[in-house]
Design a protein around this motif. Sequence first.
Motif, mmCIF file in Angstrom:
data_model
loop_
_atom_site.group_PDB
_atom_site.id
_atom_site.type_symbol
_atom_site.label_atom_id
_atom_site.label_comp_id
_atom_site.label_asym_id
_atom_site.label_seq_id
_atom_site.Cartn_x
_atom_site.Cartn_y
_atom_site.Cartn_z
ATOM 1 N N PRO A 166 2.118 -3.030 -6.326
ATOM 2 C CA PRO A 166 1.408 -2.036 -5.514
ATOM 3 C C PRO A 166 -0.291 -2.404 -5.561
ATOM 4 O O PRO A 166 -0.690 -2.603 -6.823
ATOM 5 N N VAL A 167 -0.963 -2.770 -4.380
ATOM 6 C CA VAL A 167 -2.185 -3.092 -4.536
ATOM 7 C C VAL A 167 -3.031 -1.798 -4.406
ATOM 8 O O VAL A 167 -4.223 -1.722 -4.907
ATOM 9 N N LEU A 168 -2.727 -0.655 -3.531
ATOM 10 C CA LEU A 168 -3.453 0.529 -3.197
ATOM 11 C C LEU A 168 -2.590 1.641 -3.582
ATOM 12 O O LEU A 168 -1.404 1.612 -2.625
ATOM 13 N N VAL A 169 -2.816 2.662 -4.361
ATOM 14 C CA VAL A 169 -1.898 3.923 -4.404
ATOM 15 C C VAL A 169 -3.018 4.923 -4.088
ATOM 16 O O VAL A 169 -4.039 5.251 -4.704
ATOM 17 N N ALA A 170 -2.608 5.853 -2.682
ATOM 18 C CA ALA A 170 -3.678 6.672 -2.538
ATOM 19 C C ALA A 170 -3.033 8.048 -2.276
ATOM 20 O O ALA A 170 -1.792 7.997 -1.624
ATOM 21 N N SER A 171 -3.737 9.276 -2.614
ATOM 22 C CA SER A 171 -3.105 10.347 -2.113
ATOM 23 C C SER A 171 -4.239 11.298 -1.570
ATOM 24 O O SER A 171 -5.486 11.064 -2.007
ATOM 25 N N GLY A 172 -3.859 12.355 -0.945
ATOM 26 C CA GLY A 172 -4.905 13.262 -0.398
ATOM 27 C C GLY A 172 -5.258 14.198 -1.422
ATOM 28 O O GLY A 172 -6.147 14.998 -1.443
ATOM 29 N N GLY A 173 -4.252 14.518 -2.512
ATOM 30 C CA GLY A 173 -4.740 15.341 -3.549
ATOM 31 C C GLY A 173 -5.389 14.684 -4.509
ATOM 32 O O GLY A 173 -5.936 13.499 -4.411
ATOM 33 N N ARG A 174 -5.914 15.680 -5.289
ATOM 34 C CA ARG A 174 -7.111 15.208 -6.341
ATOM 35 C C ARG A 174 -6.898 16.023 -7.415
ATOM 36 O O ARG A 174 -6.291 16.877 -7.665
ATOM 37 N N GLY A 175 -7.201 15.423 -8.863
ATOM 38 C CA GLY A 175 -7.746 16.235 -10.110
ATOM 39 C C GLY A 175 -6.259 16.254 -10.784
ATOM 40 O O GLY A 175 -6.252 17.393 -11.700
ATOM 41 N N ARG A 176 -5.264 15.758 -10.443
ATOM 42 C CA ARG A 176 -3.938 15.924 -11.178
ATOM 43 C C ARG A 176 -3.485 14.544 -12.016
ATOM 44 O O ARG A 176 -2.471 14.403 -12.267
ATOM 45 N N GLY A 177 -4.580 13.674 -12.195
ATOM 46 C CA GLY A 177 -3.957 12.723 -13.261
ATOM 47 C C GLY A 177 -3.444 11.491 -12.697
ATOM 48 O O GLY A 177 -2.557 10.839 -13.351
ATOM 49 N N LEU A 178 -3.604 11.457 -11.296
ATOM 50 C CA LEU A 178 -2.798 10.216 -10.554
ATOM 51 C C LEU A 178 -3.144 8.880 -11.247
ATOM 52 O O LEU A 178 -2.219 8.168 -11.601
ATOM 53 N N GLU A 179 -4.187 8.522 -11.567
ATOM 54 C CA GLU A 179 -4.573 7.282 -12.125
ATOM 55 C C GLU A 179 -3.795 6.941 -13.168
ATOM 56 O O GLU A 179 -3.362 5.725 -13.620
ATOM 57 N N GLN A 180 -3.915 7.992 -14.383
ATOM 58 C CA GLN A 180 -3.355 7.662 -15.484
ATOM 59 C C GLN A 180 -1.636 7.571 -15.292
ATOM 60 O O GLN A 180 -1.185 6.575 -15.774
ATOM 61 N N ALA A 181 -1.155 8.284 -14.229
ATOM 62 C CA ALA A 181 0.204 8.299 -14.086
ATOM 63 C C ALA A 181 0.545 6.853 -13.456
ATOM 64 O O ALA A 181 1.623 6.517 -13.853
ATOM 65 N N VAL A 182 -0.152 6.341 -12.702
ATOM 66 C CA VAL A 182 0.119 5.021 -12.230
ATOM 67 C C VAL A 182 0.107 3.955 -13.329
ATOM 68 O O VAL A 182 0.936 3.060 -13.315
ATOM 69 N N VAL A 232 0.674 -1.297 -0.006
ATOM 70 C CA VAL A 232 0.051 -0.032 0.026
ATOM 71 C C VAL A 232 0.860 1.105 0.040
ATOM 72 O O VAL A 232 1.774 1.140 0.975
ATOM 73 N N ILE A 233 0.672 2.195 -1.053
ATOM 74 C CA ILE A 233 1.537 3.332 -1.125
ATOM 75 C C ILE A 233 0.582 4.776 -0.862
ATOM 76 O O ILE A 233 -0.430 4.624 -1.359
ATOM 77 N N TYR A 234 1.139 5.432 -0.153
ATOM 78 C CA TYR A 234 0.291 6.731 -0.144
ATOM 79 C C TYR A 234 1.204 7.986 0.241
ATOM 80 O O TYR A 234 2.240 7.870 0.436
ATOM 81 N N GLY A 235 0.511 9.149 -0.052
ATOM 82 C CA GLY A 235 1.358 10.589 0.003
ATOM 83 C C GLY A 235 1.171 11.353 -0.986
ATOM 84 O O GLY A 235 0.022 11.332 -1.462
ATOM 85 N N GLU A 236 1.893 12.296 -1.299
ATOM 86 C CA GLU A 236 1.650 13.236 -2.281
ATOM 87 C C GLU A 236 1.665 12.552 -3.771
ATOM 88 O O GLU A 236 2.488 11.708 -4.025
ATOM 89 N N GLU A 237 1.146 13.092 -4.785
ATOM 90 C CA GLU A 237 0.530 12.252 -6.015
ATOM 91 C C GLU A 237 2.209 12.010 -6.720
ATOM 92 O O GLU A 237 2.257 10.732 -6.837
ATOM 93 N N ASP A 238 2.959 12.962 -6.840
ATOM 94 C CA ASP A 238 4.301 12.599 -7.592
ATOM 95 C C ASP A 238 5.136 11.565 -6.736
ATOM 96 O O ASP A 238 5.798 10.698 -7.520
ATOM 97 N N LEU A 239 5.041 11.721 -5.445
ATOM 98 C CA LEU A 239 5.979 10.657 -4.908
ATOM 99 C C LEU A 239 5.075 9.372 -4.791
ATOM 100 O O LEU A 239 6.096 8.385 -5.143
ATOM 101 N N VAL A 240 3.861 9.195 -4.760
ATOM 102 C CA VAL A 240 3.240 7.826 -4.963
ATOM 103 C C VAL A 240 3.452 7.118 -6.340
ATOM 104 O O VAL A 240 3.503 6.050 -6.348
#
Length: 456
Positions: free
Chosen positions: A338-354, A316-324
């Motif tokens: 990686p089974v779960l990638v989570a961030s408190g941020g939103r709207g910056r294309g995290l899913e696509q980047a992962v 499980v990975i969590y933190g700022e978008e770029d770091l995760v």
Amino acid sequence: MQAVAERPESFVSTTNACKLCAPLGASLAFRGIAGAVPFLHGSQGCATYMRRYIISHFREPMDIASSSLGEKQAIHGGGPNLKKGLLNVMRKYAPSLIGVATTCLTETIGDDVPMILTEFRREFGDLPLPEIVRVSTPSYSGTHMEGFHAAVRATVEQVCLEKAAPRRTVNIMPGLVSAADLRNLREACSAFGLPACILPDYSETLDGPSLPDYQTIPQGGARLEDIRAMGGALASLELGRTLGPLSTAGVSLLSRFATPLVSLGLPLGLRESDAFFAALAEISGAPVPARYEAERGRLIDAYVDGHKYVSGKRAVIYGEEDLVVGLTAFLAEIGIQPVLVASGGRGRGLEQAVREVCEDLCRETPLVREGADFFDIAGEAEGLAPDLMVGNSKGFRSARSWGIPLVRVGFPIHDRFGGPRIPHLLYQGAQHLFDTVVNALMEQKQLSTDIGYGYI
Ligand code: SF4
């Protein structure tokens, strides 16, 4: 794993946030400019919270000035306090730059900070005024990373005003990385014969040597003359795969001065570091120095030696978008799922980047959660059977309740010593993280059986 209650649909509050407040990020960024003092336009409580938070990670003094608003100013406006506060800071610190970040309060009451600062410059134009950079950082609409990037962009836009003469330098906008990472990035650029303007650079201001006398403003940081000349650099290198939707400092330099912009992921792990070194080779026209080829070779050797300990483990990975995203790239390439990638941020294309960094490497597509808090993370991780967590100190309670190790990275690290000196980036950082992950899993195996392994 501990059961977690379902969150009712109408539930809108945050439980143990996985993000920090926006002006906190801006204060960190301003601390990476030589001679700068971060200044919060808001109440003292905000500044106290941020100082406490930053000090417990960096274990260095952190002065953050405040316009110290109370109930009266919340009704009548904070302009007079802001002006008085700026004069106090000029008298006490003699700064070369004051970085003014707004808070939730001043954004809500609608203080017109640009107008107040124009009045200030007019009223006190006979004094030797420092640079004053303002940035809008309402925390209810952004995370500490948004505040951090906004402060970097505001600095570039308000300090670097003219196209400088061409110079054989490189601009690096690294994002929120450790002090050790900043030092390593500078060294790598200089190995290619490229002096770097790293913005921000808190490698000394927040991780400096012990001195006999207290310094009101610590030595170090990006120099104002270098920031003014950023437009003349060979190129800007901006690190982070989720910066796309942001209007960044690099984009500003590109659009105003045609300074070439190279956008890369955080150089975390082998492949992302390869891309960083290839970019430096291209910009400088020089080959990758032998030292880094050797580090790369040692890293691959370690991956081969340690593969049996990490292969097939689930994280499980969590933190700022770029770091995760960077951590996901690294864990995927060493054989951890990686089974779960989570961030408190939103709207910056995290899913696509992962998805991009996991392509061809992962058997399962990880769950990606934006705008998550630790309540959400615990709920999502239920049933995913993770073997380890990777993130900052804030995940410790979950890791403990699930009986799995937490590999501490990033910011903040409150419950261990040496957070600012953790290398994450380049081959050296990947080597450190790989050793740490392998050792955490070995220790877990050793402690969770009664065999008493002497050799693993
Ligand atoms: S009130 Fe807003 S600006 Fe102040 S500490 Fe809280 S989130 Fe940050």
